[in-house]
Design an enzyme around this catalytic site. Structure first.
Site: not given
Ligand code: FAD
Ligand code: SIN
Length: 538
Positions: A118, A236, A283, A344, A379
């Site tokens: 990437e 993104h 990015r 993003h 990032r």
């Molecule tokens: P999340 O996975 O966002 O989970 C947050 C949780 O908190 C959810 O369950 C939500 O419902 C809950 N929540 C929120 N507020 C409250 C509240 N007030 N009370 C109770 N529950 C609450 N990163 C990579 O490293 N590789 C990738 O390929 C990649 N691709 C991505 C593609 C997309 C489309 C997106 C949007 C992001 C991507 N990212 C990627 C970034 C990565 O997915 C996220 O940064 C990461 O998954 C965040 O994980 P998390 O557990 O911190 O939060």
């Molecule tokens: C992507 O697949 O382009 C997202 C990867 C990331 O946010 O780290």
């Protein structure tokens, strides 16, 4: 109002929250409560496509040093080298753990793990699963485990609305709102872990689902915790140029990693004009390149040309992207996808150590809601999932080493005052909060988005201040939409104030009026007591 006690409370069921719960349950027999605002599996994590970084010993081209260098280069002077080294060194074990928990990473015909490339990575080092469904694979494996662990309880469709902070500024629990019954519960706890993910919904164009309203960061800030680097938002470059249910489907960077090329709608390649690394530059650079091309020429989107990637490869690697394109009337196999940038990821968040400790005793944070200084100002792709699992593991270890006592109920005046705010009934005024939500998201996109300047940022702040006056909900809100809006307002204010204070351009923060990067790199910190940006030199 119900009053209960739980030893550990985890707010959020993305990869960070689930992984913390699993690791904690392996190391401790105390009860763990997961609170999640939607269904167990709804999160940013579920939509992660490209994959997760793994510096694997068998990948002879790669090394911790090289991954750290790439991370620091992308981070534009604000990533902490020690944090980057720590997380990179743990990546191989993290991958092994995920495989142990049931994640099936894609393999080559010779059964070795397939690694992709990437933007801004020097070598192929990204593991993926289900082609382009890495997040979903991990989220399903971890949530299946969590659902079957006897020591873990789950409150679904429940929102954490305020943290219980006592008179000595220690976190003693949380107040939650059950969206289904409309009831409140006060839960006292020895450790509250925020794993609430990002805040992409602050912007009208985002790849993040509806849940991403920055709740945990807003809650921690309200509680007095220090937040860091809130001006750094990653946009993104390539979201599908269609809106569905408040978000835009991502076209993974790994599509460019496999050979796709950005072109204008007139068929001109342009990325190399902006950076010698072209389509695979970091990015922020590719996003600005697209933004400038769109603005200069009045385009509504640019084209991601996939015609150089063999059809069989496209089908094997990107089944979900092909499907999402199809649903929007686009045949990816014909080689032309309309894309444009979208918010993003938030690099800033609750300031923590690599073990998830915040500035408040009893409060911890992990995942996108936290800021460990791993990502700096921008990032590196696929570093987020890695940070989630490494820090979650460290945090679980830290919590099991501590002698934690569940606080006794209700003997602190500050906590009692807060609880009484949620016992009141005072909803004379019922605003059209969804209209406010759209207003703030549009304002943030226009004035605090990819390209910023002082006048625009002040315009955004003016709208935020007006909406705050009009909305006037400090504590209890009428429903879930109002809580979302309360948090969106708080996050918008933090982003905007931090962006006004940072009079330079760096990583994800670009100021038209201050296009240069300062010689001295500095993190920004903001806390409720100061209520203004305070910058410390590194
Ligand atoms: P999340 O996975 O966002 O989970 C947050 C949780 O908190 C959810 O369950 C939500 O419902 C809950 N929540 C929120 N507020 C409250 C509240 N007030 N009370 C109770 N529950 C609450 N990163 C990579 O490293 N590789 C990738 O390929 C990649 N691709 C991505 C593609 C997309 C489309 C997106 C949007 C992001 C991507 N990212 C990627 C970034 C990565 O997915 C996220 O940064 C990461 O998954 C965040 O994980 P998390 O557990 O911190 O939060
Ligand atoms: C992507 O697949 O382009 C997202 C990867 C990331 O946010 O780290």
């Amino acid at each position: 109002m119900k009053f209960t006690q739980k030893p550990f409370i985890i707010i959020g069921s993305g990869i960070a929250g689930l992984y913390t719960a699993i690791k904690l349950s392996e190391k401790s027999d105390k009860e763990i409560l997961i609170i999640t605002k939607s269904d167990l599996r709804e999160s940013n994590s579920r939509y992660a496509q490209g994959g997760i970084v793994g510096v694997l010993p068998e990948n002879l081209e790669d090394s911790v040093e090289l991954h750290v260098k790439d991370t620091l280069d992308a981070g534009a002077g604000l990533s902490d080298p020690d944090v980057a080294k720590f997380i990179s060194e743990k990546s191989s074990d993290a991958v092994k753990d995920l495989i142990f928990y049931g994640v099936d990473f894609d393999k080559q015909p010779d059964e070795k793990i397939e690694l992709t490339l990437e933007g801004a990575h020097s070598v192929n080092r990204i593991l993926h699963s289900g082609g382009d469904a890495t997040g979903r694979s991990i989220e399903i494996a971890l949530s299946n485990l969590v659902e079957n662990k006897p020591g873990i309880r789950i409150y679904k469709k429940t929102i954490a609305v305020d943290l219980l902070i006592d008179s000595e500024n220690r976190c003693k629990g949380v107040i939650v709102f059950d969206k289904t019954t409309g009831e409140y519960e006060v839960i006292f706890s020895s450790a509250v872990i925020i794993a609430t993910g990002g805040a992409g919904q602050v912007y009208s164009r985002t790849t993040n689902p509806r849940i991403a309203t920055g709740d945990g960061i807003a809650l921690a800030y309200r509680a007095g915790a220090t937040v860091q680097n809130m001006e750094f938002i990653q946009f993104h470059p390539t979201a599908l140029n269609f809106e569905e249910n408040g978000s835009r489907f991502l076209i993974s960077e790994s599509v460019r990693g496999e050979g796709a090329i950005l072109k204008t709608p007139d068929g001109e390649q342009f990325a190399c004009k902006y950076d010698e690394r072209g389509d695979l530059a970091p990015r922020d650079i590719v996003t600005r390149a697209i933004f400038f091309e769109m603005k200069e020429n009045g385009y509504d989107h640019v084209i991601l040309d996939t015609s150089k990637i063999p059809e069989e490869k496209l089908k094997a690697r990107f089944p979900n992207i092909i499907k999402a394109c199809e649903e929007n009337g686009i045949d990816m196999l014909k080689g032309s996808i309309p894309v444009s940038p979208a918010a993003h990821y938030i690099m800033g968040g609750i300031k923590t150590s690599v073990r998830g400790e915040t500035s408040l005793t009893g409060l911890y944070a992990v995942g996108e809601a936290a800021c460990t200084s791993f990502h700096g100002a921008n990032r590196l792709a696929s570093n987020s999932l890695l940070e989630c699992v490494v820090v979650a593991n460290e945090l679980a270890q830290l919590l099991t080493e501590k002698e934690l006592l569940i606080p006794s109920q209700n003997n602190d005046c500050k906590i009692n005052c807060l609880i009484s705010e949620y016992e009141k009934n005072y909803f004379d005024y019922q605003p059209d909060v969804l209209e406010f939500v759209e207003k703030i998201r549009e304002t943030m996109w226009e004035n605090a988005g990819i390209i910023r300047h002082d006048a625009g940022l002040r315009e955004a702040l003016k709208t935020i201040t007006e909406l705050k006056l009009e909305f006037d909900r400090q504590y209890k809100c009428r429903n879930a939409n109002e809580y979302d809006f309360r948090n969106l307002l708080a996050i918008s204010e933090l982003i905007t104030k931090s962006a006004i204070s940072r009079k330079e351009s760096r990583g994800g923060h670009f100021r038209e009026d201050f296009p240069e990067t300062s010689l001295k790199a500095f993190n920004s910190f903001i806390s409720k007591e100061l209520n203004c940006g305070m910058f410390l030199c590194l």
